[in-house]
Design an enzyme around this catalytic site. Structure first.
Site, mmCIF file in Angstrom:
data_model
loop_
_atom_site.group_PDB
_atom_site.id
_atom_site.type_symbol
_atom_site.label_atom_id
_atom_site.label_comp_id
_atom_site.label_asym_id
_atom_site.label_seq_id
_atom_site.Cartn_x
_atom_site.Cartn_y
_atom_site.Cartn_z
ATOM 1 N N ASN A 22 0.793 -1.225 0.000
ATOM 2 C CA ASN A 22 0.000 0.000 0.000
ATOM 3 C C ASN A 22 0.825 1.275 0.000
ATOM 4 O O ASN A 22 0.320 2.351 -0.275
ATOM 5 C CB ASN A 22 -0.912 -0.020 1.250
ATOM 6 N N SER A 75 -4.359 2.616 -8.267
ATOM 7 C CA SER A 75 -5.143 3.860 -8.203
ATOM 8 C C SER A 75 -5.946 4.056 -9.473
ATOM 9 O O SER A 75 -5.570 3.555 -10.536
ATOM 10 C CB SER A 75 -4.202 5.061 -8.042
ATOM 11 N N TYR A 88 3.675 10.539 -10.810
ATOM 12 C CA TYR A 88 2.912 9.630 -9.935
ATOM 13 C C TYR A 88 2.067 8.637 -10.734
ATOM 14 O O TYR A 88 2.094 7.441 -10.469
ATOM 15 C CB TYR A 88 2.030 10.486 -9.030
ATOM 16 N N LYS A 92 1.517 4.270 -10.634
ATOM 17 C CA LYS A 92 0.268 3.543 -10.319
ATOM 18 C C LYS A 92 -0.138 2.646 -11.488
ATOM 19 O O LYS A 92 -0.655 1.554 -11.308
ATOM 20 C CB LYS A 92 -0.833 4.529 -9.951
HETATM 21 C C1 RM4 Z 1 -4.929 9.246 -6.285
HETATM 22 C C2 RM4 Z 1 -5.876 10.181 -7.026
HETATM 23 C C3 RM4 Z 1 -6.395 11.220 -6.058
HETATM 24 C C4 RM4 Z 1 -5.227 11.940 -5.377
HETATM 25 C C5 RM4 Z 1 -4.237 10.936 -4.807
HETATM 26 C C6 RM4 Z 1 -2.985 11.599 -4.284
HETATM 27 O O1 RM4 Z 1 -4.399 8.297 -7.136
HETATM 28 O O2 RM4 Z 1 -5.163 10.815 -8.061
HETATM 29 O O3 RM4 Z 1 -7.216 12.152 -6.725
HETATM 30 O O4 RM4 Z 1 -5.741 12.761 -4.351
HETATM 31 O O5 RM4 Z 1 -3.848 10.018 -5.785
#
Ligand code: RM4
Length: 185
Positions: A22, A75, A88, A92
């Protein structure tokens, strides 16, 4: 590092039948002047960390010879982009893809590998970003269920994928996003 963590888990628990990876960071930053160290750190934590932890857990499960279940927290960002998440979202997407390949590699050992794809869940990862109430309201307005998610919204889907209720599920990716992904208009 990863194998040390697993050794401690085995010592404490007597074995590893279910593993959930996680750990993740998302230091929001514009693309054009994104510092290399921010990219590298995000890849190290989110993708390399997941890879080596899943590998260590899988090796322990193979050693035990009883199969197992590995769940990665990917995500919604594996499937869609973010202006300030260019470092980022690839991590994911990578975690999502890792679990598909791991599912193939580990099926012979009866180890199932799946991922959950959370939407916008209110946690430490986005506390600062969502302190911007205009953005927070805009993100919530995209969600058909009418609210941003909470950590507890992930518990059930993860337990399902980890459990024998999902005994024939591997290589899957389960969106847990309140319907945000499918909500174009
Ligand atoms: C998630 C998604 C959300 C963000 C987080 C940091 O994958 O993008 O919107 O708030 O990441």
């Amino acid at each position: 590092m990863a194998t040390d963590f697993l050794s401690k888990a085995v010592e404490a628990l007597g074995g590893v039948d279910v593993f959930v990876t996680n750990a993740g960071i998302c230091p929001f930053h514009a693309f054009l002047d994104m510092p290399a160290e921010v990219v590298d750190r995000t890849f190290q934590v989110n993708l390399h960390g997941a890879y080596y932890m899943v590998q260590a857990a899988a090796n322990q499960m193979v050693k035990q010879g009883k199969g197992g279940s590995i769940v990665a927290v990917s995500s919604i960002s594996a499937l869609v982009g973010g202006e300030f998440q260019t470092h980022y979202t690839p991590t994911k997407a990578g975690v999502h893809s890792l679990m598909q390949s791991a599912a193939i590699a580990l099926g012979k050992h009866n180890i199932r590998c799946n991922s959950v794809l959370p939407g916008t869940i209110l946690t430490e990862i986005n506390k600062d970003d969502l302190a911007d109430t205009e953005k927070r309201d805009r993100m919530a307005a995209r969600v058909p269920l009418g609210r941003l998610g909470e950590a507890d919204d992930l518990a059930g889907p993860i337990v399902f994928l980890a459990s024998d209720m999902a005994k024939y599920v591997t290589g899957a990716a389960l969106l847990v996003d309140g319907g945000a992904f499918v909500n174009l208009q």
